[in-house]
Write a protein that holds these residues in place. Structure first.
Motif, PDB file in Angstrom:
ATOM      1  N   VAL A 115       0.834  -1.208   0.000  1.00  0.00           N
ATOM      2  CA  VAL A 115       0.000   0.000   0.000  1.00  0.00           C
ATOM      3  C   VAL A 115       0.869   1.258   0.000  1.00  0.00           C
ATOM      4  CG1 VAL A 115      -1.975  -1.034   1.193  1.00  0.00           C
ATOM      5  CG2 VAL A 115      -0.085  -0.058   2.508  1.00  0.00           C
ATOM      6  N   HIS A 116       0.225   2.370  -0.353  1.00  0.00           N
ATOM      7  CA  HIS A 116       0.870   3.672  -0.211  1.00  0.00           C
ATOM      8  C   HIS A 116       0.185   4.409   0.923  1.00  0.00           C
ATOM      9  CE1 HIS A 116       2.484   2.666  -4.085  1.00  0.00           C
ATOM     10  NE2 HIS A 116       3.181   3.777  -4.150  1.00  0.00           N
ATOM     11  N   ARG A 117       0.962   5.086   1.754  1.00  0.00           N
ATOM     12  CA  ARG A 117       0.389   5.905   2.810  1.00  0.00           C
ATOM     13  C   ARG A 117       0.410   7.349   2.320  1.00  0.00           C
ATOM     14  NH1 ARG A 117      -0.472   5.800   8.440  1.00  0.00           N
ATOM     15  NH2 ARG A 117      -0.092   3.572   8.351  1.00  0.00           N
ATOM     16  N   VAL A 118      -0.776   7.888   2.089  1.00  0.00           N
ATOM     17  CA  VAL A 118      -0.891   9.224   1.513  1.00  0.00           C
ATOM     18  C   VAL A 118      -1.411  10.182   2.580  1.00  0.00           C
ATOM     19  CG1 VAL A 118      -2.008  10.608  -0.278  1.00  0.00           C
ATOM     20  CG2 VAL A 118      -1.363   8.219  -0.741  1.00  0.00           C
ATOM     21  N   THR A 119      -0.740  11.315   2.726  1.00  0.00           N
ATOM     22  CA  THR A 119      -1.197  12.326   3.683  1.00  0.00           C
ATOM     23  C   THR A 119      -1.792  13.507   2.914  1.00  0.00           C
ATOM     24  OG1 THR A 119       0.641  11.681   5.082  1.00  0.00           O
ATOM     25  CG2 THR A 119      -0.529  13.687   5.685  1.00  0.00           C
ATOM     26  N   LEU A 120      -3.025  13.862   3.289  1.00  0.00           N
ATOM     27  CA  LEU A 120      -3.731  14.968   2.636  1.00  0.00           C
ATOM     28  C   LEU A 120      -3.878  16.099   3.633  1.00  0.00           C
ATOM     29  CD1 LEU A 120      -6.859  13.436   0.854  1.00  0.00           C
ATOM     30  CD2 LEU A 120      -4.850  14.426  -0.222  1.00  0.00           C
ATOM     31  N   ARG A 121      -3.681  17.347   3.166  1.00  0.00           N
ATOM     32  CA  ARG A 121      -3.950  18.468   4.050  1.00  0.00           C
ATOM     33  C   ARG A 121      -5.282  19.104   3.661  1.00  0.00           C
ATOM     34  NH1 ARG A 121       0.862  21.705   4.631  1.00  0.00           N
ATOM     35  NH2 ARG A 121       0.334  22.663   2.661  1.00  0.00           N
ATOM     36  N   LEU A 122      -6.190  19.113   4.648  1.00  0.00           N
ATOM     37  CA  LEU A 122      -7.486  19.733   4.429  1.00  0.00           C
ATOM     38  C   LEU A 122      -7.492  21.106   5.081  1.00  0.00           C
ATOM     39  CD1 LEU A 122      -8.034  16.795   3.716  1.00  0.00           C
ATOM     40  CD2 LEU A 122     -10.240  16.989   4.845  1.00  0.00           C
ATOM     41  N   ALA A 123      -8.626  21.781   4.996  1.00  0.00           N
ATOM     42  CA  ALA A 123      -8.713  23.134   5.550  1.00  0.00           C
ATOM     43  C   ALA A 123      -8.347  23.160   7.030  1.00  0.00           C
ATOM     44  CB  ALA A 123     -10.127  23.675   5.330  1.00  0.00           C
ATOM     45  N   SER A 124      -8.960  22.260   7.813  1.00  0.00           N
ATOM     46  CA  SER A 124      -8.780  22.360   9.250  1.00  0.00           C
ATOM     47  C   SER A 124      -7.945  21.226   9.825  1.00  0.00           C
ATOM     48  CB  SER A 124     -10.154  22.361   9.943  1.00  0.00           C
ATOM     49  OG  SER A 124     -10.826  21.168   9.592  1.00  0.00           O
ATOM     50  N   THR A 125      -7.701  20.180   9.059  1.00  0.00           N
ATOM     51  CA  THR A 125      -7.030  19.011   9.624  1.00  0.00           C
ATOM     52  C   THR A 125      -6.235  18.315   8.521  1.00  0.00           C
ATOM     53  OG1 THR A 125      -7.411  16.920  10.761  1.00  0.00           O
ATOM     54  CG2 THR A 125      -9.080  17.590   9.210  1.00  0.00           C
ATOM     55  N   SER A 126      -5.618  17.224   8.863  1.00  0.00           N
ATOM     56  CA  SER A 126      -4.983  16.428   7.814  1.00  0.00           C
ATOM     57  C   SER A 126      -5.473  14.991   7.925  1.00  0.00           C
ATOM     58  CB  SER A 126      -3.462  16.510   7.912  1.00  0.00           C
ATOM     59  OG  SER A 126      -3.037  15.895   9.093  1.00  0.00           O
ATOM     60  N   LEU A 127      -5.467  14.290   6.820  1.00  0.00           N
ATOM     61  CA  LEU A 127      -5.981  12.923   6.765  1.00  0.00           C
ATOM     62  C   LEU A 127      -4.906  11.989   6.252  1.00  0.00           C
ATOM     63  CD1 LEU A 127      -9.540  13.055   5.143  1.00  0.00           C
ATOM     64  CD2 LEU A 127      -8.972  12.577   7.521  1.00  0.00           C
ATOM     65  N   THR A 128      -4.845  10.789   6.862  1.00  0.00           N
ATOM     66  CA  THR A 128      -3.966   9.766   6.337  1.00  0.00           C
ATOM     67  C   THR A 128      -4.830   8.724   5.631  1.00  0.00           C
ATOM     68  OG1 THR A 128      -2.467  10.124   8.166  1.00  0.00           O
ATOM     69  CG2 THR A 128      -2.198   8.093   6.938  1.00  0.00           C
ATOM     70  N   VAL A 129      -4.435   8.366   4.422  1.00  0.00           N
ATOM     71  CA  VAL A 129      -5.210   7.424   3.618  1.00  0.00           C
ATOM     72  C   VAL A 129      -4.289   6.298   3.190  1.00  0.00           C
ATOM     73  CG1 VAL A 129      -6.712   7.172   1.611  1.00  0.00           C
ATOM     74  CG2 VAL A 129      -6.483   9.404   2.724  1.00  0.00           C
ATOM     75  N   LEU A 130      -4.741   5.049   3.356  1.00  0.00           N
ATOM     76  CA  LEU A 130      -3.972   3.926   2.826  1.00  0.00           C
ATOM     77  C   LEU A 130      -4.554   3.571   1.459  1.00  0.00           C
ATOM     78  CD1 LEU A 130      -3.305   1.517   5.828  1.00  0.00           C
ATOM     79  CD2 LEU A 130      -1.755   3.130   4.720  1.00  0.00           C
ATOM     80  N   VAL A 131      -3.726   3.628   0.436  1.00  0.00           N
ATOM     81  CA  VAL A 131      -4.187   3.409  -0.937  1.00  0.00           C
ATOM     82  C   VAL A 131      -3.515   2.162  -1.484  1.00  0.00           C
ATOM     83  CG1 VAL A 131      -4.341   4.434  -3.230  1.00  0.00           C
ATOM     84  CG2 VAL A 131      -4.350   5.899  -1.203  1.00  0.00           C
ATOM     85  N   PRO A 132      -4.285   1.188  -2.001  1.00  0.00           N
ATOM     86  CA  PRO A 132      -3.663   0.019  -2.615  1.00  0.00           C
ATOM     87  C   PRO A 132      -2.721   0.445  -3.736  1.00  0.00           C
ATOM     88  CG  PRO A 132      -6.025  -0.305  -2.383  1.00  0.00           C
ATOM     89  CD  PRO A 132      -5.755   1.105  -2.008  1.00  0.00           C
ATOM     90  N   ALA A 133      -1.607  -0.297  -3.873  1.00  0.00           N
ATOM     91  CA  ALA A 133      -0.560   0.109  -4.811  1.00  0.00           C
ATOM     92  C   ALA A 133      -1.122   0.351  -6.218  1.00  0.00           C
ATOM     93  CB  ALA A 133       0.529  -0.958  -4.855  1.00  0.00           C
ATOM     94  N   ALA A 134      -2.108  -0.469  -6.625  1.00  0.00           N
ATOM     95  CA  ALA A 134      -2.631  -0.359  -7.995  1.00  0.00           C
ATOM     96  C   ALA A 134      -3.328   0.986  -8.228  1.00  0.00           C
ATOM     97  CB  ALA A 134      -3.611  -1.502  -8.259  1.00  0.00           C
ATOM     98  N   GLU A 135      -3.940   1.534  -7.160  1.00  0.00           N
ATOM     99  CA  GLU A 135      -4.686   2.784  -7.329  1.00  0.00           C
ATOM    100  C   GLU A 135      -3.805   4.010  -7.119  1.00  0.00           C
ATOM    101  OE1 GLU A 135      -8.121   2.812  -4.778  1.00  0.00           O
ATOM    102  OE2 GLU A 135      -8.437   0.666  -5.085  1.00  0.00           O
TER     103      GLU A 135
END
Lengths: 335, 315
Positions: A289-309
């Motif tokens: 998997v890839h661990r993707v960190t997103l920055r939103l307006a008020s917080t940040s989110l960690t998303v686990l994304v399967p390698a294919a996506e």
């Protein structure tokens, strides 16, 4: 049924720091109990109070209903497997294992026979004459285990038992410790800072932070339904979301945990009821998997994304994500 | 090309750089330069003179001329067996053994406290307290003790003030170890030796105990050993190399000392004094040499026994 170990509002103060803050904990007989927390959270202090190497500043410890204030370590029905194993370097493996029987006055033939049995139990038959210095880390740990088991303690305490082993050996020992505990029926209490280890081995877990127990529960409960943000974050890195920020009608206010693998890329995908968009701050490759960190307006989110996506994700780009409201868990314990 | 790369990497080409490069390539040369001088010093001056000493002890002295006869013989060693000389050896060895034994008994608790419990400033205070006596002259300290132990000295006065004079008199009236006053008895010599060599016993034991992890002592208790059992089966065996190292110091220092027994104690001789007299005024170098071989032999026997008993197993 009386608890195997009961910490009754036990506190331990070292000078100005409160290492353990009124910990109330009951460990049942025959349980494989994990004390999980970051270093300095009080879990090892907790273990030392049970073993009798240290004493609570307030509160007390009970072992099988017996209060232990005046019970020195050598009179408690517990035994410890130390983090550094603490094998006696001037004795052979056999004498190390037989030590607990030797100080109890058991005859030589009898204690050596018992020690050989214990060594066989940990799959080290034939290592009798070796010195601890001639063993590998994994073998030393097995000797330490055999040495603790030979006196038939009612409670076995393990301090970071797998910390010094490499990954493969660690996984092997996890399975072995678990089956050993099942077959012996002894209560195991073990300390770890590795949430994976705690989740896979324990019947129940107590999560520690700053000397306090944040949550006690089964691995599933701890993982799926964290009570407070600290547990959500420490056990598997869940996202913590403030319900008010989502502005969803009908959502009770409060803090919610959301596991990173429950978040999908793209908005409005297969029944996602909550959507958000943010800037990609980091993409970490983690094998499957890839661990993707997103920055939103008020917080940040960690998303686990399967390698294919994960192809085409790049730092700095904007990305929409979505998840189901049902996957959000409201943390009751969060004030 | 290699040199060009090096110069390209940094512009240093001076003498010290070339010397460093040479030493880096030839690590054997570094070792030779480091070890050569001390090995020469130890090899020639120390082992050489020790060998000369050994050789001398196999010579003998001509009773008529007083000259050394350079022929190998065991005659001088035979002289060691004369009752007067055997007395000296026995007296010295017993004194050294007692000083070592009592020294170890006193040193162990101090060393244990320092290694296990003292931290920070307390530890610094411990080191200063142990080392401070070594900063002043040995002679000053021995003479100070002579004054303390004298009949009109501080100790006798103190004992009188607490009303224990009968006890002191009883002690001094004992055969062999007694005498007219503490400073003229074996008890006095013993006390001064004990004081003088105590640091040499404390420090190695403390160093050995420092290396015993706290978890090992906890493990002993955890497995059911009472404090006394933990001490006998774990702490003492692990500290034993330190005790043996300390006892080598106290034992050999007592065996060889020729000043303290001359200042504090009876007029009877110790080995060191015998060596001093025979090589000086008496001019009997072979007998002096034979006397000085005795401590070496005693130490060799002691170490062999210690090794047999497993004193070095924990090393």
């Amino acid at each position: 049924m009386v608890a195997a170990v009961h910490l009754a509002r036990a506190s331990r103060r070292f000078g100005a720091t409160l290492a353990l803050d009124a910990v109330e904990l009951e460990i049942a007989e025959g349980e494989f109990f994990g004390l999980l927390g970051p270093s300095g959270s009080g879990k090892t202090t907790c273990l030392r109070l049970i073993a009798g190497f240290d004493h609570p500043s307030q509160g007390h410890v009970e072992i099988f209903g017996q209060r232990c204030e005046d019970l020195p370590p050598y009179r408690r029905p517990v035994s410890t497997v130390f983090q550094d194993y603490a094998l006696f370097p001037h004795m052979s493996v056999l004498d190390n294992v037989a030590y607990g029987l030797m100080v109890r006055g058991t005859g030589k033939a009898e204690r050596h026979a018992a020690a050989r049995d214990a060594l066989a139990l940990v799959k080290l038959a034939g290592y009798d004459a070796r010195r601890p210095s001639e063993l590998s880390g994994g073998q030393r740990q097995r000797v330490a285990l055999a040495r603790s088991l030979v006196t038939r303690p009612k409670v076995l305490l393990l301090d970071e038992p797998l910390g010094a082993l490499d990954l493969k050996l660690r996984e092997e020992m996890q399975v072995e410790l678990k089956s050993l505990q099942k077959s012996l029926g002894i209560t195991f209490v073990f300390v770890t800072h590795d949430q994976g280890e705690a989740l896979s081995m324990s019947d129940r877990i107590a999560v520690f932070d700053h000397g306090r127990v944040m949550q006690v529960g089964s691995p599933e409960a701890i993982y799926e339904r964290p009570a407070v943000p600290f547990v959500a974050d420490f056990v598997g890195g869940s996202n913590v979301i403030d319900g008010a920020a989502l502005a969803l009608p009908g959502l009770p206010p409060g803090l919610y945990s959301l596991r990173p693998e429950k978040i999908r890329l793209g908005a409005g995908d297969d029944g996602a009821q909550v959507t958000a968009e943010g800037e990609i701050v980091a993409v970490l490759y983690q094998g499957g998997v890839h661990r993707v960190t997103l920055r939103l307006a008020s917080t940040s989110l960690t998303v686990l994304v399967p390698a294919a996506e994960a192809r085409g994700l790049s730092v700095g780009a904007r990305q929409a994500v979505g998840w189901r409201v049902a996957d959000m868990h409201r943390m009751e314990g969060a004030g | 090309m290699g040199a060009a790369v090096a110069t390209a990497a940094d512009g240093r080409t001076g003498f010290w750089t070339r010397l460093s490069d040479l030493l880096y390539r030839r690590s054997g040369l570094v070792l030779a330069l480091l070890l050569g001088p001390p090995l020469l010093w130890i090899g020639v001056i120390y082992v050489g003179s020790l060998f000369a000493l050994l050789l001398q002890s196999f010579f003998s002295i001509d009773e008529f001329t007083g000259m050394v006869r350079p022929e190998l013989t065991l005659k001088t060693y035979g002289e060691l067996l004369h009752p007067a000389n055997l007395d000296i050896i026995l007296r010295t060895v017993v004194m050294a053994a007692l000083v070592t034994l009592v020294g170890a008994l006193i040193a162990f608790p101090i060393a244990y406290y320092a290694a296990r419990y003292a931290r920070g400033r307390l530890k610094a205070a411990f080191y200063i307290a142990i080392m401070l006596p070594l900063w002043s002259s040995y002679l000053v300290r021995v003479y100070a003790w002579k004054l303390i132990l004298a009949k009109e000295g501080a100790l006798t006065w103190g004992i009188e003030r607490v009303g224990l004079t009968p006890l002191l008199e009883g002690l001094l009236s004992l055969p062999v170890i007694g005498g007219p006053s503490l400073s003229f008895s074996y008890i006095g010599t013993f006390l001064v030796f004990l004081y003088l060599w105590l640091p040499f016993m404390i420090l190695p034991i403390q160093a050995a105990l420092e290396r015993v992890p706290a978890s090992m002592i906890e493990a002993a208790g955890d497995l059911g050993a009472r404090p006394g059992q933990a001490f006998r089966t774990v702490i003492l065996p692990l500290a034993l190399p330190g005790v043996v190292a300390g006892s080598i110091f106290t034992f050999s220092l007592t065996l060889g000392d020729y000043i303290t027994p001359q200042i504090v104690g009876t007029s009877r001789l110790f080995i060191g004094q015998a060596v001093y007299i025979h090589q000086g005024t008496a001019g009997n170098i072979p007998l002096a040499a034979a006397f000085s071989v005795v401590p070496i032999l005693v130490m060799a026997v002691y170490l062999t026994i210690a090794k047999r008993m497993g004193a070095f197993n924990a090393l």
